[in-house]
Scaffold this active site. Sequence first.
Site, short mmCIF file in Angstrom:
data_model
loop_
_atom_site.label_atom_id
_atom_site.label_comp_id
_atom_site.label_asym_id
_atom_site.label_seq_id
_atom_site.Cartn_x
_atom_site.Cartn_y
_atom_site.Cartn_z
N ASP A 164 9.22 0.56 3.70
CA ASP A 164 8.28 0.73 4.43
C ASP A 164 8.35 2.55 5.31
O ASP A 164 8.80 3.03 4.78
CB ASP A 164 9.05 0.02 6.17
CG ASP A 164 8.11 -0.45 6.39
OD1 ASP A 164 6.72 -0.11 5.98
OD2 ASP A 164 8.22 -1.13 7.72
N ARG A 196 2.45 6.06 7.20
CA ARG A 196 2.78 6.94 8.61
C ARG A 196 3.04 8.02 7.79
O ARG A 196 2.37 9.44 7.84
CB ARG A 196 3.91 6.32 9.28
CG ARG A 196 3.67 4.65 10.38
CD ARG A 196 4.24 4.70 10.79
NE ARG A 196 4.89 3.88 9.80
CZ ARG A 196 6.12 3.05 10.22
NH1 ARG A 196 7.22 3.68 11.13
NH2 ARG A 196 6.37 1.54 9.12
N TRP A 197 3.32 8.20 6.33
CA TRP A 197 3.26 9.45 5.91
C TRP A 197 2.24 10.59 5.15
O TRP A 197 2.18 11.11 5.67
CB TRP A 197 4.46 8.68 4.62
CG TRP A 197 5.36 9.86 3.64
CD1 TRP A 197 6.17 10.77 4.10
CD2 TRP A 197 4.25 11.01 2.95
NE1 TRP A 197 6.50 12.25 2.67
CE2 TRP A 197 5.19 11.92 2.34
CE3 TRP A 197 3.26 10.36 1.83
CZ2 TRP A 197 5.31 11.74 1.17
CZ3 TRP A 197 2.66 10.90 0.82
CH2 TRP A 197 3.65 12.33 0.44
N ARG A 248 -3.83 5.54 3.15
CA ARG A 248 -2.50 5.33 3.66
C ARG A 248 -2.27 5.19 1.67
O ARG A 248 -1.08 5.04 1.25
CB ARG A 248 -2.90 3.62 3.69
CG ARG A 248 -3.46 3.31 5.52
CD ARG A 248 -3.36 1.93 5.63
NE ARG A 248 -2.33 1.75 5.59
CZ ARG A 248 -1.21 1.57 6.26
NH1 ARG A 248 -1.37 2.28 7.06
NH2 ARG A 248 0.05 0.52 5.92
N HIS A 298 1.59 5.66 -0.46
CA HIS A 298 2.48 4.60 -2.27
C HIS A 298 2.14 4.70 -3.21
O HIS A 298 3.30 5.13 -3.85
CB HIS A 298 1.43 3.30 -1.76
CG HIS A 298 0.26 2.21 -0.81
ND1 HIS A 298 1.83 1.32 0.13
CD2 HIS A 298 -0.53 1.67 -0.38
CE1 HIS A 298 1.13 1.31 0.57
NE2 HIS A 298 0.17 1.32 1.22
N ASN A 323 0.59 -8.88 3.59
CA ASN A 323 0.17 -7.95 2.72
C ASN A 323 -1.22 -8.26 2.18
O ASN A 323 -2.28 -7.40 2.26
CB ASN A 323 0.78 -7.37 1.79
CG ASN A 323 2.27 -6.82 2.36
OD1 ASN A 323 3.86 -5.97 1.58
ND2 ASN A 323 1.84 -6.35 3.60
N ARG A 333 -4.22 -7.03 4.61
CA ARG A 333 -4.18 -5.36 5.10
C ARG A 333 -5.73 -5.50 4.24
O ARG A 333 -7.03 -6.31 3.35
CB ARG A 333 -3.88 -4.98 4.46
CG ARG A 333 -3.01 -4.74 4.12
CD ARG A 333 -1.37 -4.13 3.94
NE ARG A 333 -0.32 -3.69 4.41
CZ ARG A 333 0.69 -2.43 4.96
NH1 ARG A 333 0.47 -1.82 4.00
NH2 ARG A 333 1.94 -2.76 5.57
N ARG A 351 16.39 -0.86 4.94
CA ARG A 351 15.04 -0.65 5.56
C ARG A 351 15.01 1.04 6.11
O ARG A 351 15.64 0.42 6.45
CB ARG A 351 14.40 -1.80 6.63
CG ARG A 351 13.11 -1.64 7.05
CD ARG A 351 12.41 -2.82 8.01
NE ARG A 351 11.47 -2.85 7.92
CZ ARG A 351 10.45 -4.25 8.04
NH1 ARG A 351 10.85 -5.09 8.73
NH2 ARG A 351 8.75 -3.84 7.79
#
Length: 227
Positions: free
Chosen positions: A2, A6-7, A15, A19, A50, A53, A170
């Site tokens: 997870d 945000r990264w 986004r 990934h 998912n 999304r 996690r």
Amino acid sequence: MDGNGRWAKQQGMARVFGHRNGVKAVRETAEASAELGIEYLTLFAFSTENWNRPAMEVNALMKLLVDTLSKEVETLNENDIRLEAIGDLDKLPAKSHKALLKGIEDTKTNSRMTMILALNYSARWEIVEAARKMAIEVKEGKLDARQIEDKTFENYLTTKNYPDPELMIRTSGEQRISNYLLWQLAYTELYFTDVLWPDFRKQHLYEALIDFQSRERRFGKTSEQLA
Ligand code: FPP
């Protein structure tokens, strides 16, 4: 795994960039796990939820999966890692499904570690599927309802060939199970870290394992019984 979104946001990127960088963390974690003698590593790569999304992100994730699997089979073979998958795999896009089956086929004789991708997976889906299969077998007279026990149930889960996880990690500060291996995690040690998945490196895995080693796993017994 997870925190990819945000990264990427922290870097002012889309986004999908997160990934893509998450793949580096997958590579490091798999390599370090195999080096340490861990026999099973399961990665939650795509949940049933998912699909909700934005289409662009879902498509990018599916493409990333195909590209990564095609590129990394060699690395898996070099590290003697066998690839397997759990989830509702038939509902994956045809290209992703094909790449996955090829990855599984091309690594099937490897034996140092099994890396299991949870893809289009959700634990409630898995449990309902198991109940459905058992109900059908009871109706057909192949299974005696009075004989159903824990062990029987486990045989209908997608993880029937694997031991329950000893440790679940996690990332990204979230402290939830999020529909992941609900049955199998009954006695698993849970470890939460604030590190975002694309930043997760070998050193973070070692920290999690050192923490795991300090836990007393009682499986419902008392401390004194374990001594
Ligand atoms: C969750 O972070 C991550 C995902 C839904 C995708 C994880 C997939 C990869 C890292 C690619 C792996 C590829 C292979 C071949 C195993 P998030 O997007 O929910 O992040 P956020 O919580 O910051 O929004």
